[in-house]
Scaffold this motif. Structure first.
Motif, PDB file in Angstrom:
ATOM      1  N   TYR A 258       0.795  -1.220   0.000  1.00 14.31           N
ATOM      2  CA  TYR A 258       0.000   0.000   0.000  1.00 14.31           C
ATOM      3  C   TYR A 258       0.831   1.276   0.000  1.00 14.31           C
ATOM      4  O   TYR A 258       0.285   2.368  -0.142  1.00 14.31           O
ATOM      5  N   ASP A 259       2.139   1.163   0.152  1.00 13.70           N
ATOM      6  CA  ASP A 259       2.985   2.348   0.301  1.00 13.70           C
ATOM      7  C   ASP A 259       2.782   3.362  -0.823  1.00 13.70           C
ATOM      8  O   ASP A 259       2.562   4.542  -0.587  1.00 13.70           O
ATOM      9  N   ASP A 260       2.857   2.902  -2.073  1.00  8.49           N
ATOM     10  CA  ASP A 260       2.693   3.839  -3.186  1.00  8.49           C
ATOM     11  C   ASP A 260       1.254   3.929  -3.671  1.00  8.49           C
ATOM     12  O   ASP A 260       0.893   4.837  -4.409  1.00  8.49           O
ATOM     13  N   MET A 261       0.386   2.985  -3.223  1.00  7.85           N
ATOM     14  CA  MET A 261      -0.977   2.983  -3.733  1.00  7.85           C
ATOM     15  C   MET A 261      -1.847   4.072  -3.106  1.00  7.85           C
ATOM     16  O   MET A 261      -2.831   4.509  -3.698  1.00  7.85           O
ATOM     17  N   ILE A 262      -1.505   4.526  -1.902  1.00  8.95           N
ATOM     18  CA  ILE A 262      -2.253   5.623  -1.286  1.00  8.95           C
ATOM     19  C   ILE A 262      -2.140   6.875  -2.153  1.00  8.95           C
ATOM     20  O   ILE A 262      -3.144   7.517  -2.492  1.00  8.95           O
ATOM     21  N   GLU A 263      -0.913   7.223  -2.543  1.00  8.34           N
ATOM     22  CA  GLU A 263      -0.712   8.397  -3.386  1.00  8.34           C
ATOM     23  C   GLU A 263      -1.305   8.184  -4.776  1.00  8.34           C
ATOM     24  O   GLU A 263      -1.833   9.108  -5.392  1.00  8.34           O
ATOM     25  N   TYR A 264      -1.225   6.940  -5.269  1.00  8.60           N
ATOM     26  CA  TYR A 264      -1.817   6.607  -6.561  1.00  8.60           C
ATOM     27  C   TYR A 264      -3.327   6.804  -6.516  1.00  8.60           C
ATOM     28  O   TYR A 264      -3.929   7.336  -7.446  1.00  8.60           O
ATOM     29  N   GLY A 265      -3.941   6.377  -5.406  1.00  9.03           N
ATOM     30  CA  GLY A 265      -5.379   6.555  -5.229  1.00  9.03           C
ATOM     31  C   GLY A 265      -5.779   8.014  -5.223  1.00  9.03           C
ATOM     32  O   GLY A 265      -6.827   8.391  -5.744  1.00  9.03           O
TER      33      GLY A 265
END
Length: 272
Positions: free
Chosen positions: A257-264
């Motif tokens: 989830y580290d980069d997926m929060i910003e991706y979201g």
């Protein structure tokens, strides 16, 4: 990554998609000359293909179009490609999905039918077909339009009930939320494409979790919503892929989830 002075060439279908966009980026970074086509959309569709135009700055990316109903229209894209023919696979029970109709059941059924059609085509034409079957896929990718796993995985934060229903449906059917990072999916696809001994189907999964575990993990960063109950679960294993030497880079929820929060946030799924 080259044979003599010639770079290896790869062909990826559905280049506007989430996983495909990440795979294209990784292939270009690895030095592949690249052909990409999408049978459903035109190369001139700027809204859907803008990320592909940006990826052309990484290397020789050619965007082509082919039609599944037009025999021979794939010949130009496939000509000169190295490695095995790759495609996603699904082991879903078509009849069970049709009977129960859980959220997203049509997508899963289409994947099964596609895999069967690809297998028949490969058999009829003497093609060695190697398939990588990714589970619920997390992480950021170049694609700017994502309709499947990313909004599902972020539904605990976004509050989107329809996307959350899909996540619950996955857990109900599988007994687990099996996860893999999109980078690991791309690495696995390249791994089997470059391995001469690779054969058959490979399940790609690095983390097995539950909705409750996801909620507890995300509670440290965002408020948790909903009264979620722990459920018994089973484990999705990708022992065949690992036994042949593939190593996952992302093995924890934090890494997933580290980069997926910003991706979201960039996709508009989560507030900035």
């Amino acid at each position: 990554m080259s044979t003599g002075n010639r770079k290896k060439v790869a062909c990826v279908t559905g280049g506007t998609g989430y996983i495909a966009s990440a795979l294209i980026k990784m292939l270009l970074e690895k030095g592949y000359a690249h052909l990409c086509f999408d049978p459903d959309e035109t190369p001139d569709d700027t809204a859907k293909n803008c990320h592909l135009k940006e990826l052309q700055g990484l290397g020789p990316l050619e965007i082509l179009r082919a039609d599944l109903d037009d025999e021979g229209s794939f010949d130009e894209a496939i000509a000169g490609c190295d490695g095995h023919v790759l495609d996603d696979e699904s082991v879903s029970d078509v009849e069970l999905l049709r009977a129960k109709k859980p959220p997203g059941w049509g997508y899963a059924v289409s994947k099964v039918l596609l895999e069967k059609a690809a297998s028949r085509f490969a058999e009829e034409h003497g093609i060695s077909l190697v398939t990588v079957c990714p589970v619920v896929t997390a992480g950021a990718a170049p694609a700017t339009r994502v309709r499947t796993s990313v909004p599902n995985c972020l539904s605990l934060l976004s509050g989107d009930e329809a996307e959350f229903a899909v996540l619950r449906g996955i857990e109900a059917l599988c007994g687990t939320i099996p996860l893999v990072h999109v980078d690991d999916v791309c690495r696995a696809e390249m791994f089997v494409a470059e391995a001469e001994a690779a054969a058959g189907k490979y399940l790609c999964c690095s983390v097995n979790t539950t909705i409750l575990e996801l909620a507890r993990f995300l509670a440290d960063k965002y408020p948790q919503s909903g009264d979620l109950l722990e459920k018994s679960r089973m484990c999705v294993s990708s022992v065949k892929l690992e036994r042949e030497g593939f190593e996952y880079k992302y093995k924890t929820l934090d890494g997933m989830y580290d980069d997926m929060i910003e991706y979201g946030k960039a996709l508009g799924i989560l507030p900035k």
